[in-house]
Design a protein around this motif. Structure first.
Motif, PDB file in Angstrom:
ATOM      1  N   LEU A 155      11.240   3.440  -0.900  1.00 22.95           N
ATOM      2  CA  LEU A 155      10.633   3.602  -2.220  1.00 22.95           C
ATOM      3  C   LEU A 155       9.915   2.328  -2.661  1.00 22.95           C
ATOM      4  N   ARG A 156      10.446   1.164  -2.282  1.00 24.52           N
ATOM      5  CA  ARG A 156       9.736  -0.089  -2.587  1.00 24.52           C
ATOM      6  C   ARG A 156       8.436  -0.150  -1.799  1.00 24.52           C
ATOM      7  N   ALA A 157       8.492   0.234  -0.534  1.00 25.50           N
ATOM      8  CA  ALA A 157       7.284   0.215   0.291  1.00 25.50           C
ATOM      9  C   ALA A 157       6.245   1.194  -0.238  1.00 25.50           C
ATOM     10  N   PHE A 158       6.686   2.365  -0.672  1.00 29.03           N
ATOM     11  CA  PHE A 158       5.763   3.369  -1.203  1.00 29.03           C
ATOM     12  C   PHE A 158       5.036   2.822  -2.431  1.00 29.03           C
ATOM     13  N   SER A 159       5.783   2.229  -3.350  1.00 31.48           N
ATOM     14  CA  SER A 159       5.167   1.721  -4.578  1.00 31.48           C
ATOM     15  C   SER A 159       4.290   0.513  -4.288  1.00 31.48           C
ATOM     16  N   MET A 160       4.760  -0.409  -3.451  1.00 33.11           N
ATOM     17  CA  MET A 160       3.939  -1.576  -3.142  1.00 33.11           C
ATOM     18  C   MET A 160       2.694  -1.180  -2.350  1.00 33.11           C
ATOM     19  N   TYR A 161       2.807  -0.141  -1.518  1.00 29.76           N
ATOM     20  CA  TYR A 161       1.630   0.300  -0.775  1.00 29.76           C
ATOM     21  C   TYR A 161       0.502   0.677  -1.725  1.00 29.76           C
ATOM     22  N   PHE A 162       0.832   1.397  -2.780  1.00 26.36           N
ATOM     23  CA  PHE A 162      -0.220   1.815  -3.693  1.00 26.36           C
ATOM     24  C   PHE A 162      -0.674   0.686  -4.615  1.00 26.36           C
ATOM     25  N   VAL A 163       0.181  -0.296  -4.887  1.00 21.31           N
ATOM     26  CA  VAL A 163      -0.308  -1.488  -5.577  1.00 21.31           C
ATOM     27  C   VAL A 163      -1.361  -2.165  -4.707  1.00 21.31           C
ATOM     28  N   LEU A 164      -1.047  -2.326  -3.428  1.00 23.16           N
ATOM     29  CA  LEU A 164      -2.003  -2.911  -2.488  1.00 23.16           C
ATOM     30  C   LEU A 164      -3.265  -2.082  -2.397  1.00 23.16           C
ATOM     31  N   ASP A 165      -3.115  -0.781  -2.289  1.00 19.96           N
ATOM     32  CA  ASP A 165      -4.263   0.097  -2.082  1.00 19.96           C
ATOM     33  C   ASP A 165      -5.187   0.127  -3.301  1.00 19.96           C
ATOM     34  N   LEU A 166      -4.599   0.086  -4.489  1.00 23.29           N
ATOM     35  CA  LEU A 166      -5.386   0.200  -5.710  1.00 23.29           C
ATOM     36  C   LEU A 166      -5.966  -1.139  -6.166  1.00 23.29           C
ATOM     37  N   TRP A 167      -5.231  -2.248  -5.912  1.00 16.90           N
ATOM     38  CA  TRP A 167      -5.662  -3.548  -6.454  1.00 16.90           C
ATOM     39  C   TRP A 167      -5.923  -4.626  -5.397  1.00 16.90           C
ATOM     40  N   GLY A 168      -5.505  -4.416  -4.160  1.00 19.95           N
ATOM     41  CA  GLY A 168      -5.805  -5.377  -3.104  1.00 19.95           C
ATOM     42  C   GLY A 168      -4.877  -6.556  -3.019  1.00 19.95           C
ATOM     43  N   VAL A 169      -3.945  -6.699  -3.961  1.00 20.20           N
ATOM     44  CA  VAL A 169      -2.907  -7.727  -3.961  1.00 20.20           C
ATOM     45  C   VAL A 169      -1.621  -7.072  -4.449  1.00 20.20           C
ATOM     46  N   ALA A 170      -0.507  -7.816  -4.398  1.00 21.43           N
ATOM     47  CA  ALA A 170       0.750  -7.243  -4.882  1.00 21.43           C
ATOM     48  C   ALA A 170       1.639  -8.353  -5.423  1.00 21.43           C
ATOM     49  N   PRO A 171       1.914  -8.373  -6.734  1.00 19.84           N
ATOM     50  CA  PRO A 171       2.848  -9.362  -7.272  1.00 19.84           C
ATOM     51  C   PRO A 171       4.270  -9.043  -6.820  1.00 19.84           C
ATOM     52  N   PHE A 172       5.093 -10.070  -6.728  1.00 18.08           N
ATOM     53  CA  PHE A 172       6.484  -9.849  -6.320  1.00 18.08           C
ATOM     54  C   PHE A 172       7.381 -10.842  -7.040  1.00 18.08           C
ATOM     55  N   ARG A 173       8.454 -10.325  -7.610  1.00 19.59           N
ATOM     56  CA  ARG A 173       9.435 -11.156  -8.312  1.00 19.59           C
ATOM     57  C   ARG A 173      10.801 -10.962  -7.670  1.00 19.59           C
ATOM     58  N   GLY A 174      11.480 -12.071  -7.395  1.00 18.89           N
ATOM     59  CA  GLY A 174      12.840 -12.006  -6.893  1.00 18.89           C
ATOM     60  C   GLY A 174      13.828 -11.704  -7.996  1.00 18.89           C
ATOM     61  N   VAL A 175      14.987 -11.196  -7.633  1.00 20.15           N
ATOM     62  CA  VAL A 175      15.965 -10.782  -8.638  1.00 20.15           C
ATOM     63  C   VAL A 175      16.543 -11.964  -9.410  1.00 20.15           C
ATOM     64  N   ASN A 176      16.497 -13.151  -8.842  1.00 17.75           N
ATOM     65  CA  ASN A 176      17.044 -14.327  -9.529  1.00 17.75           C
ATOM     66  C   ASN A 176      15.981 -15.174 -10.211  1.00 17.75           C
ATOM     67  N   ASP A 177      14.752 -14.698 -10.214  1.00 20.58           N
ATOM     68  CA  ASP A 177      13.694 -15.402 -10.934  1.00 20.58           C
ATOM     69  C   ASP A 177      13.816 -15.113 -12.420  1.00 20.58           C
ATOM     70  N   GLY A 178      13.967 -16.134 -13.205  1.00 26.39           N
ATOM     71  CA  GLY A 178      14.064 -15.942 -14.639  1.00 26.39           C
ATOM     72  C   GLY A 178      12.728 -15.578 -15.247  1.00 26.39           C
ATOM     73  N   ALA A 179      12.742 -15.276 -16.541  1.00 18.62           N
ATOM     74  CA  ALA A 179      11.519 -14.869 -17.234  1.00 18.62           C
ATOM     75  C   ALA A 179      10.491 -15.985 -17.292  1.00 18.62           C
ATOM     76  N   ASP A 180      10.940 -17.226 -17.062  1.00 17.01           N
ATOM     77  CA  ASP A 180      10.005 -18.352 -17.108  1.00 17.01           C
ATOM     78  C   ASP A 180       9.331 -18.600 -15.756  1.00 17.01           C
ATOM     79  N   VAL A 181       9.661 -17.790 -14.756  1.00 18.68           N
ATOM     80  CA  VAL A 181       9.072 -17.929 -13.424  1.00 18.68           C
ATOM     81  C   VAL A 181       7.981 -16.887 -13.257  1.00 18.68           C
TER      82      VAL A 181
END
Length: 521
Positions: A155-181
């Motif tokens: 499901l992560r791959a499916f969603s990221m695939y369409f982020v890539l397909d629609l916008w050409g890049v893909a943001p990614f946040r780790g679970v331990n990244d705070g809101a200031d990251v």
């Protein structure tokens, strides 16, 4: 009395609210912009129950797939297959539909923002499930932790695939990244590699499953399908062609028991068939009723349709057959469908056709229908434009039929006919001949075989087979046809290669300095 469709009203209301924010001097960044983690302490302890979290993720994805706006609109209404013309004041919606078909969208387009938020939120929620800290399966869950995490990877791959397909890049946040990251941003090549890694891991952990009523969940075939789609589009993402891998993956899917099935419109019932690899538990109501006229009804939808979506005459003509009618015997391809006439409109079809509806419409008793002003309800192949339409202009599309349930919760996402055509395309692009494979499909669909198959023929065949199934934009881009001219496209956008990608939403740019706007916006 004018019938009011509540889904349409809600959409209009949402758009009106959006416009208030657009004209404001201050753009408020809300947590719904999907770059904010649900856990902001920097010390993620895992999801409370992996099984329930995976189900919630499925539910979110399925709800997004069933929508008539957002994801569906970006992938279909922006092509030569689908448009939503304004009829008087109906479907005006501040031009939100017209700009998609005309390729005149902007970075403030609400569907662009919504889809960006939804897909990126899916990615983050899946990442939380996949994280090693998530170890509690939850009460009553029968699947193993490995299988559940493999589903989350798919499901992560499916969603990221369409982020890539629609916008050409893909943001990614780790679970331990705070809101200031600020989330990191994968380039197209980095996202491609990340998605491939997720899918290979998913294949290892998912069960093998052939045609089944349980195919609303991921299997090895589901992950292989998406990996084949990724590899088939590799050059678009800056990667090397991988056609041999596409063929191997398609063969492996067939080995699980999937195959082409005759009876085209039977595939879109809830029954188990040999083609459905993955279906969504989401209502097919939008695929039926957003193009049906207000006076076309069914026993479980006496309020009728909401008379919006249509197709272009040039797309309809790609099937061959009579140009101005689609009654029984008028088409030379089963997939174009047929419209009941006075002699065969009855309870078996509710007086509603299959495929492409053009010409006079009838009720269940074979009586000719009229529009609300009282004119014969004759759907015309031609439209005066994206605006200035009456209730009758435009050919309508219907693949799922209300005789099987006007709001049945069974929408196909991945289908074996797509696998068959992906393999044919990979063969053609690697120097082989796709004619036999394409003709195998055409014969099953009661269409005449082709003497040879070129890239243009293959794109046309994919259109005939897979219309309204989310893939038209993706296909047109891969075949280099997305920026060509078609009826009602803005002249200035013809040949504009910057329209191959959507703009990064303004809210996302303001929230994450690591993002850079796509060229042309």
């Amino acid at each position: 009395m004018k019938r009011i469709n509540l889904t349409h009203v809600k959409a209009v209301f949402a758009i009106a609210i959006m416009s208030l924010f657009v004209v404001s001097c201050d753009i408020e960044i809300e947590e719904t912009d999907s770059i904010f983690p649900e856990e902001t302490s920097g010390d993620f302890g895992g999801v409370a129950a992996v099984g329930a979290s995976v189900q919630d993720l499925y539910n979110s994805v399925y709800g997004q797939l069933g929508d008539q706006a957002n994801f569906f609109a970006l992938n279909e209404v922006s092509t030569d297959e689908t448009l939503v013309p304004t009829r008087g004041t109906d479907w005006g919606d501040n031009g939100i539909w017209r700009t998609l078909h005309a390729h005149t969208w902007s970075p403030t387009h609400q569907f662009v923002l919504n889809t960006w938020n939804n897909l990126n939120q899916n990615v983050f929620r899946a990442t939380q499930v996949i994280d090693p800290a998530s170890t509690i399966i939850g009460e009553g869950e029968t699947r193993s932790l490995e299988e559940l995490k493999a589903e989350a990877r798919f499901l992560r791959a499916f969603s990221m695939y369409f982020v890539l397909d629609l916008w050409g890049v893909a943001p990614f946040r780790g679970v331990n990244d705070g809101a200031d990251v600020n989330p990191q941003v994968f380039t197209a090549q980095e996202a491609y590699a990340f998605i491939a890694e997720d899918l290979n891991a998913a294949i290892a952990g998912l069960p093998s499953r052939g045609p089944s009523g349980d195919n609303n969940r991921a299997s090895k075939a589901t992950a292989r399908f998406l990996l084949a789609k990724l590899f088939l589009n590799a050059e678009r993402y800056g990667a090397s062609p991988a056609y041999a891998d596409v063929i191997t993956l398609c063969n492996q899917i067939a080995d699980d028991g999937y195959s082409l099935q005759s009876g085209y419109f039977d595939i879109f019932k809830e029954d188990v068939d040999t083609e459905t690899i993955w279906y969504a538990n989401t209502s097919v109501g939008n695929r039926i009723w957003n193009g049906m006229h207000y006076n076309i009804v069914a026993p479980d939808n006496t309020g009728g349709g909401w008379n919006g979506f249509t197709t272009l005459a040039e797309f309809y003509d790609s099937f061959g057959g009579a140009p101005d009618s689609n009654y029984v015997g008028d088409a030379d391809d089963e997939r174009r469908g047929w419209v009941p006439d006075a002699g065969n409109a009855d309870e078996t079809n509710l007086g509603i056709g299959y495929g492409f509806l053009v010409g006079q419409m009838y009720d269940v008793n074979g009586a000719p229908l009229k529009d609300r002003p009282g004119d014969p309800l004759v759907f015309t192949r031609d439209l005066p434009g994206l605006s200035g339409n009456n209730e009758r202009t435009g050919i309508r599309i219907i693949k799922y039929h209300p005789v099987n349930g006007s709001f049945a919760n069974h929408e196909i996402v991945f289908r074996y006919a797509d696998v068959h055509l992906m393999k044919a395309e990979a063969m053609l692009r690697s120097g082989g001949n796709a004619t036999a494979m394409v003709n195998e499909l055409r014969t099953i669909r009661l269409a005449q075989p082709l003497g040879s198959v070129s890239e243009a023929d293959l794109l046309a065949e994919r259109g005939r087979e897979l219309y309204y199934e989310f893939w038209r934009r993706n296909d047109m881009l891969r075949f280099g046809q997305y920026t060509r001219a078609w009826e009602f496209k803005d002249e200035a956008s013809i040949g504009d290669e910057t329209k191959r990608l959507y703009p990064i939403p303004i809210n996302a740019l303001l929230s994450n300095p690591n993002l850079v706007q796509n060229p042309g916006y």
